[in-house]
Each structure stands twice: as C-alpha cells, then as structure tokens.
Design a protein around this motif. Structure first.
Motif, PDB file in Angstrom:
ATOM      1  N   UNK A  27       0.837  -1.195   0.000  1.00 27.26           N
ATOM      2  CA  UNK A  27       0.000   0.000   0.000  1.00 27.26           C
ATOM      3  C   UNK A  27       0.872   1.245   0.000  1.00 27.26           C
ATOM      4  N   UNK A  28       0.398   2.288  -0.662  1.00 22.58           N
ATOM      5  CA  UNK A  28       1.034   3.601  -0.573  1.00 22.58           C
ATOM      6  C   UNK A  28       0.359   4.319   0.587  1.00 22.58           C
ATOM      7  N   UNK A  29       1.112   4.493   1.644  1.00 23.36           N
ATOM      8  CA  UNK A  29       0.541   5.036   2.876  1.00 23.36           C
ATOM      9  C   UNK A  29       0.901   6.505   3.038  1.00 23.36           C
ATOM     10  N   UNK A  30      -0.031   7.298   3.538  1.00 29.16           N
ATOM     11  CA  UNK A  30       0.262   8.693   3.851  1.00 29.16           C
ATOM     12  C   UNK A  30       0.915   8.763   5.225  1.00 29.16           C
ATOM     13  N   UNK A  31       2.124   9.281   5.290  1.00 30.05           N
ATOM     14  CA  UNK A  31       2.825   9.430   6.572  1.00 30.05           C
ATOM     15  C   UNK A  31       2.036  10.358   7.488  1.00 30.05           C
ATOM     16  N   UNK A  32       1.704  11.509   6.923  1.00 40.80           N
ATOM     17  CA  UNK A  32       0.856  12.452   7.647  1.00 40.80           C
ATOM     18  C   UNK A  32      -0.557  12.243   7.144  1.00 40.80           C
ATOM     19  N   UNK A  33      -1.535  12.042   8.017  1.00 35.68           N
ATOM     20  CA  UNK A  33      -2.905  11.857   7.541  1.00 35.68           C
ATOM     21  C   UNK A  33      -3.346  13.084   6.750  1.00 35.68           C
ATOM     22  N   UNK A  34      -3.888  12.857   5.532  1.00 37.67           N
ATOM     23  CA  UNK A  34      -4.218  14.008   4.683  1.00 37.67           C
ATOM     24  C   UNK A  34      -5.522  14.685   5.106  1.00 37.67           C
ATOM     25  N   UNK A  35      -6.391  13.877   5.777  1.00 41.09           N
ATOM     26  CA  UNK A  35      -7.666  14.423   6.255  1.00 41.09           C
ATOM     27  C   UNK A  35      -8.366  15.289   5.220  1.00 41.09           C
ATOM     28  N   UNK A  36      -8.345  14.813   3.968  1.00 36.93           N
ATOM     29  CA  UNK A  36      -9.058  15.527   2.912  1.00 36.93           C
ATOM     30  C   UNK A  36      -8.294  16.702   2.330  1.00 36.93           C
ATOM     31  N   UNK A  37      -7.105  16.991   2.853  1.00 35.11           N
ATOM     32  CA  UNK A  37      -6.304  18.091   2.324  1.00 35.11           C
ATOM     33  C   UNK A  37      -5.620  17.645   1.027  1.00 35.11           C
TER      34      UNK A  37
END
Ligand SMILES: [Zn+2]
Length: 72
Positions: A27-37
C-alpha cells in the motif's frame, strides 16, 4: 501515483524492509494523515510504501491511540 510510490520503493516495505512481490499486498501510505487536504494527499514526499501487515499495524495503533486519548 500509488504505482510510482511502490516502484520507487522497489516493492520494499519502508517499515520492516520486506520485499513483497505481490503488489496487491503493498500500500502507498500517507505518513501524515491528509484528512481531505489535497496538498497533503498529492504530496509525493508524504507517501511511503508499506506491506499489508505493517500498514494494518499502523492503522491499529492510530485506532488504539484515539480511545486512549479519551481517558485523559
Ligand atoms: Zn512491512
């Protein structure tokens, strides 16, 4: 995009270093949660390649962290 991340990581998990040949388990994971940004969401530097077990462990940690915060 996801594919770019996996290729660049040479299909190796950034957490445990496992080379996973079955890309459906990566999986390509977001290190910082993007929370829709959208800026964070499309930020290539914010993405890391993780294997399934590491990814689910990470997510579990996040889920466990939330109820713990409630007790404070
Ligand atoms: Zn891993």
């Amino acid at each position: 995009m996801r594919w770019d991340v996996l290729v660049e990581a040479m299909f190796t998990c950034q957490m445990c270093g496992t080379l996973e040949r079955d890309t459906s388990r990566l999986v390509a994971d977001h290190r910082k949660p993007h929370r829709g940004d959208p800026v964070l969401f499309w930020d290539r530097a914010n993405l890391q390649c993780l294997c399934e077990p590491c990814h689910s462990t990470e997510k579990q940690k996040e889920e466990q962290a939330t109820p713990a915060g409630v007790w404070w």
